[in-house]
Design a protein around this motif. Structure first.
Motif, PDB file in Angstrom:
ATOM      1  N   UNK A   1       0.832  -1.223   0.000  1.00  0.00           N
ATOM      2  CA  UNK A   1       0.000   0.000   0.000  1.00  0.00           C
ATOM      3  C   UNK A   1       0.867   1.274   0.000  1.00  0.00           C
ATOM      4  N   UNK A   2       2.157   1.103  -0.272  1.00  0.00           N
ATOM      5  CA  UNK A   2       3.037   2.288  -0.325  1.00  0.00           C
ATOM      6  C   UNK A   2       3.219   2.936   1.041  1.00  0.00           C
ATOM      7  N   UNK A   3       3.131   2.105   2.093  1.00  0.00           N
ATOM      8  CA  UNK A   3       3.402   2.534   3.482  1.00  0.00           C
ATOM      9  C   UNK A   3       2.467   3.631   3.986  1.00  0.00           C
ATOM     10  N   UNK A   4       1.275   3.731   3.377  1.00  0.00           N
ATOM     11  CA  UNK A   4       0.322   4.703   3.938  1.00  0.00           C
ATOM     12  C   UNK A   4      -1.128   4.285   3.678  1.00  0.00           C
ATOM     13  N   UNK A   5      -2.024   4.722   4.560  1.00  0.00           N
ATOM     14  CA  UNK A   5      -3.444   4.460   4.368  1.00  0.00           C
ATOM     15  C   UNK A   5      -4.048   3.632   5.492  1.00  0.00           C
ATOM     16  N   UNK A   6      -5.345   3.320   5.309  1.00  0.00           N
ATOM     17  CA  UNK A   6      -6.090   2.605   6.362  1.00  0.00           C
ATOM     18  C   UNK A   6      -6.105   1.096   6.097  1.00  0.00           C
ATOM     19  N   UNK A   7      -5.902   0.358   7.154  1.00  0.00           N
ATOM     20  CA  UNK A   7      -5.949  -1.110   7.043  1.00  0.00           C
ATOM     21  C   UNK A   7      -6.715  -1.663   8.238  1.00  0.00           C
ATOM     22  N   UNK A   8      -7.161  -2.908   8.141  1.00  0.00           N
ATOM     23  CA  UNK A   8      -7.700  -3.572   9.322  1.00  0.00           C
ATOM     24  C   UNK A   8      -7.386  -5.063   9.286  1.00  0.00           C
TER      25      UNK A   8
END
Ligand code: T6T
Length: 324
Positions: free
Chosen positions: A157-164
């Motif tokens: 994810x290019x080391x950024x953003x929301x995950x769960x």
């Protein structure tokens, strides 16, 4: 008197050697109780255990419940204890709820080895707590597995953003540890936000609908960690249903053929394959070693194979795809 003593000595020798012969001739029965029977992970574990049982002349009994649920696993365990096998290999479905039921096996003199999951803290033979009685714990390093998943997802994810995390339920040692390792590793990535974990009760349909709900609230969702086979399949199906294939990244724990197919289509980016056949093989060998008077290690760690679309067709990688 001397003659009488000599006769006694000869008699004793004959007796000891016949006991030894009996011990060697004894065919041991070892029971393997999986977390759930309909799961490529445990089916593959069974194959490993069968290979060792065949080599050692052991009878292997494989019996489990149709759901990953302590309420269903305990009666299976009770039935196995009543059959008095020589040893029990079990993947306990809850680290607390299986302690008392397994104590019954221990009290009946049946050696217990846990495979895949553990009870208590998983540190056995320490004299601490009331759940240290199993002889050995044979499994993947699940905290490490969670860390590997975190690094892989961060990268995709290019080391950024929301995950769960799509997870089974609290209380399962393996999946608890994977989530722990995953979240801890993500502390190294300040631009990644970890949303609330979704618990799916090992139901991939539930995991898929949870994805829809999370995505509806977070249209900028970047990625998901499916912490076991059913969580990962469900998360991937949910991403597909949401029309986000390839956009929302999925890292899967476990590697049944369905997950590998999804890697090939780009729906899943990475699968972390455990080595369940090894767990079954060394579980059975450890039980046999103990039953024949050898000491055994209190823990045996098995490894991982990380699969992606570039390596999954190579035989040295593909050999770790789970069996159906
Ligand atoms: O991930 C495996 C196993 O390690 C875990 O304890 C429960 O789920 C699986 O069986 C996969 O479904």
């Amino acid at each position: 008197i001397v003659t009488a003593l000599a006769a006694l000595a000869v008699g004793a020798t004959v007796l000891t050697s016949s006991i030894a012969a009996q011990a060697q001739d004894k065919k041991f029965t070892v029971a393997l109780i999986p977390g759930i029977t309909t799961d490529g992970f445990y089916i593959t574990m069974r194959k490993g255990a069968e290979a060792a049982a065949k080599a050692l002349g052991v009878d292997l009994v494989f019996q489990g419940a149709p759901e990953f649920n302590p309420v269903l696993q305990v009666p299976v365990l009770d039935a196995i204890i009543a059959r008095k096998p020589d040893a029990i290999l079990i993947a306990p479905t809850d680290k607390v709820q299986l302690v008392e039921p397994l104590k019954k096996a221990h009290a009946a003199g049946i050696p217990v080895i846990t495979v895949d999951t553990f009870i208590g803290t998983g540190n056995y033979q320490t004299g601490a707590g009331d759940a240290d009685f199993p002889l050995s714990y044979i499994a993947s390093d699940n905290v490490l597995g969670g860390r590997i998943a975190a690094r892989a997802l961060a990268k995709s994810i290019g080391e950024k953003g929301k995950v769960y995390v799509s997870n089974v339920k609290p209380g399962v040692s393996t999946t608890d540890q994977r989530e722990e390792g995953f979240k801890d590793e993500l502390k190294n990535f300040p631009n990644i936000e970890v949303l609330e974990t979704q618990f799916n009760d090992n139901d991939s349909n539930k995991a898929a609908s949870q994805l829809q709900a999370v995505f509806a609230r977070n249209p900028d969702l970047a990625g998901i960690f499916g912490a076991n086979l059913f969580s990962a399949i469900g998360a991937a199906n949910g991403v597909q249903q949401a029309g986000q294939s390839g956009k929302v990244k999925v890292v899967a724990f476990d590697a049944p053929p369905t997950i590998v197919d999804n890697i090939k289509t780009g729906l899943i980016d990475i699968a972390i394959a455990q080595h369940p056949a090894e767990i079954g093989y060394y579980g059975l060998v450890s039980a046999f070693a103990h039953l024949t008077g050898q000491s055994i290690p209190v823990a045996i760690g098995t490894g991982f194979t990380v699969m992606d679309k570039d390596n999954v067709d190579k035989p040295e990688i593909a050999q770790f795809i789970y069996k159906d």
